[in-house]
Design a protein around this motif. Structure first.
Motif, short mmCIF file in Angstrom:
data_model
loop_
_atom_site.label_atom_id
_atom_site.label_comp_id
_atom_site.label_asym_id
_atom_site.label_seq_id
_atom_site.Cartn_x
_atom_site.Cartn_y
_atom_site.Cartn_z
N PRO A 43 24.63 -9.14 26.55
CA PRO A 43 24.12 -7.86 27.03
C PRO A 43 22.61 -7.84 27.27
O PRO A 43 22.14 -7.17 28.20
CB PRO A 43 24.52 -6.89 25.91
N GLU A 44 21.86 -8.59 26.49
CA GLU A 44 20.41 -8.55 26.62
C GLU A 44 19.90 -9.13 27.93
O GLU A 44 18.73 -8.92 28.30
CB GLU A 44 19.72 -9.27 25.44
N VAL A 45 20.76 -9.84 28.65
CA VAL A 45 20.30 -10.43 29.91
C VAL A 45 19.89 -9.34 30.89
O VAL A 45 18.96 -9.53 31.69
CB VAL A 45 21.40 -11.35 30.52
N ARG A 46 20.53 -8.19 30.84
CA ARG A 46 20.19 -7.11 31.78
C ARG A 46 18.81 -6.54 31.48
O ARG A 46 18.15 -5.99 32.37
CB ARG A 46 21.25 -6.01 31.73
N ARG A 47 18.37 -6.68 30.24
CA ARG A 47 17.06 -6.17 29.85
C ARG A 47 15.98 -7.24 30.03
O ARG A 47 14.85 -6.94 30.41
CB ARG A 47 17.11 -5.74 28.39
N ASP A 48 16.34 -8.48 29.76
CA ASP A 48 15.33 -9.53 29.65
C ASP A 48 15.04 -10.29 30.93
O ASP A 48 13.96 -10.89 31.05
CB ASP A 48 15.76 -10.55 28.58
N LYS A 49 15.99 -10.31 31.87
CA LYS A 49 15.82 -11.18 33.04
C LYS A 49 15.84 -10.39 34.35
O LYS A 49 16.72 -9.54 34.54
CB LYS A 49 16.92 -12.24 33.07
N PRO A 50 14.91 -10.66 35.26
CA PRO A 50 14.90 -9.95 36.55
C PRO A 50 16.11 -10.33 37.41
O PRO A 50 16.52 -11.49 37.44
CB PRO A 50 13.60 -10.41 37.20
#
Length: 267
Positions: free
Chosen positions: A46-53
């Motif tokens: 889930p954190e990929v949506r927050r951490d990566k453009p």
């Protein structure tokens, strides 16, 4: 000149992933710090949506945005991204195109991604873990009644499941009623008629419409489908596309578990 220097470094320091399965694999290998851009469909973890453009959809990409990230490696998937890959190669970037369509291909992708980032031993351990899990689930299903399964990848037109999905159905103890079509890579070659599904009389219908929610009531109300065992017995199950339609770790874990659960409930 800077971009050329970046292109030859090993392991690559700046990676753009244009499909979600390579993103998840890099996170599982502990190499997520290398990712500088991802597909808009990447949701695992889930954190990929927050951490990566986000720099791309699936069949389209923001080429200037990708170039601005100065990646030294871009990971793509299939002929559907061939045009994007060609544009990036012409711009001087290094591109690796994956094309896995079955479980063996998924495992090879995991091992290849690991090799590309200098994490071959961790990738091998990850792949072997998946192989052991698949074998255990297959052994647990041995000897049980094999319910007939229709997997619907799309609804207009009706498209049956691709290779890795069909294999996972078999491993889970089911019988894919269109297993012969699953070997076809192109979706257009897996189109089936409503009459063909009715004739196949599946015990379970698994549906995963990429990019939109499955309308179970619409499936139930299709002309001529009232007598299909799956419809008659209420065995129409949605599986989220992020779990089953990406040929990577998600399909071998949560996607497989969803199929196992659906078949177990069939009895």
């Amino acid at each position: 000149m800077c971009r050329l220097v970046l292109m030859v470094c090993f392991p690559p320091r700046r990676i753009v992933c244009l499909t979600e399965e390579t993103v998840e694999t890099l996170y599982l290998l502990g190499e997520q710090h290398r990712i500088v851009g991802v597909s808009g469909y990447a949701v695992r973890p889930p954190e990929v949506r927050r951490d990566k453009p986000r720099v791309a959809a699936f069949t389209s990409a923001d080429i200037p945005k990708i170039l601005a990230l100065t990646p030294d490696l871009v990971l793509t998937f299939s002929d559907l991204q061939a045009g994007i890959a060609a544009d990036l190669i012409r711009a001087g970037l290094a591109v690796h195109a994956f094309n896995q369509r079955d479980i063996a291909g998924i495992l090879a992708m995991v091992r290849t991604v690991g090799a590309l980032v200098g994490a071959a031993s961790r990738a091998e351990a990850l792949a072997q873990g998946y192989e052991a899990r698949l074998a255990a689930i297959s052994a647990a299903a041995a000897g049980r009644r094999r319910p007939k399964v229709y997997f619907e990848e799309w609804d207009e037109p009706l498209i049956s499941g691709i290779g890795w999905v069909s294999e996972l159905i078999a491993i889970s103890g089911g019988e894919d009623v269109f297993a012969d079509r699953a070997r076809q890579h192109a979706a257009r070659d897996r189109i089936v008629s409503a009459d063909a599904v009715a004739t196949a009389a599946p015990d379970v219908i698994l549906a995963s419409w990429c990019g939109k929610k499955v309308a179970v009531d619409r499936i139930r109300q299709r002309t001529g489908w009232a007598t299909i065992p799956a419809v008659r017995n209420g065995r129409i199950v949605e599986i989220k596309s992020s779990m089953i339609l990406q040929p990577g770790p998600a399909a071998l874990t949560d996607g497989l578990d969803a199929i196992v659960a659906a078949l177990r409930e069939t009895g």
